[in-house]
Scaffold this motif. Sequence first.
Motif, PDB file in Angstrom:
ATOM      1  N   LEU A  99       0.840  -1.195   0.000  1.00 35.85           N
ATOM      2  CA  LEU A  99       0.000   0.000   0.000  1.00 35.85           C
ATOM      3  C   LEU A  99       0.873   1.243   0.000  1.00 35.85           C
ATOM      4  N   HIS A 128      -1.784  -1.037  -4.458  1.00 34.48           N
ATOM      5  CA  HIS A 128      -2.908  -0.342  -3.842  1.00 34.48           C
ATOM      6  C   HIS A 128      -2.443   0.991  -3.265  1.00 34.48           C
ATOM      7  N   SER A 199      -8.539   5.107 -10.079  1.00 30.96           N
ATOM      8  CA  SER A 199      -8.881   5.051  -8.658  1.00 30.96           C
ATOM      9  C   SER A 199     -10.300   5.520  -8.405  1.00 30.96           C
ATOM     10  N   ARG A 216      -8.294   6.162  -3.900  1.00 32.76           N
ATOM     11  CA  ARG A 216      -8.013   4.846  -3.316  1.00 32.76           C
ATOM     12  C   ARG A 216      -8.175   3.755  -4.379  1.00 32.76           C
ATOM     13  N   LYS A 217      -7.371   2.743  -4.219  1.00 29.49           N
ATOM     14  CA  LYS A 217      -7.416   1.617  -5.173  1.00 29.49           C
ATOM     15  C   LYS A 217      -6.934   0.364  -4.464  1.00 29.49           C
TER      16      LYS A 217
END
Length: 217
Positions: A99, A128, A199, A216-217
Amino acid sequence: MSITAIADPTKPGSLAHRARTRRWAELLRCFPNLADMRVLDLGGTPHAWRLSPVRPAHVVTVNLDPSTAHQTEPDITPLVADACTLLTSGHLAGERFDLAYSNSLMEHVGGHRHRQQFAETVHSCADHHWIQTPYRYFPVEPHWLFPGMQWLPFRARVAVSQHWPYGHISSANRPQATQDVEEVELLSVTEMRSYFPQSHIWFERFAGLPKSLVARK
């Protein structure tokens, strides 16, 4: 309650603290296995992760402040570097993270070209990401806590930075105020989507109004 108390994220019960708690709840909803992740924090500090409700398995923080280099812990590695040039500097060559995370950095990196480099770092280092930045069209500028400051002419913003007694930025003189104002550029939804086209953009709201944006992804 004073304006600074309302906006102090470390003060339990403050509006900023409640907003941060909601943001963490959403982060954990999206990434429930955060405690098992290897995280790249662009612009963060080890101290901030010491206060977090969940500690990832390992965090690498990237910050230009040399004082962060002395805040080491077994599961937190501080790196003094520019988040926009990590791909060319060789600091994290070949490293991958679960992340990429960033909180209120993107508006400070300095213009479109650096924001593009920042986004390229995010996309290249992790599958992510969670990238937060204040929303340009929220009625109160979040750094100075001055209503509509972001829409004022440059000279007026410098005057606010020099004389307004509240907020998180206090400029001692006009040259410092000029530099402080130059270093903050809030983003719109369109800009955020251009940097993170794949995203989902989550709107963090206050009183029903979008306060900040999270890619966010």
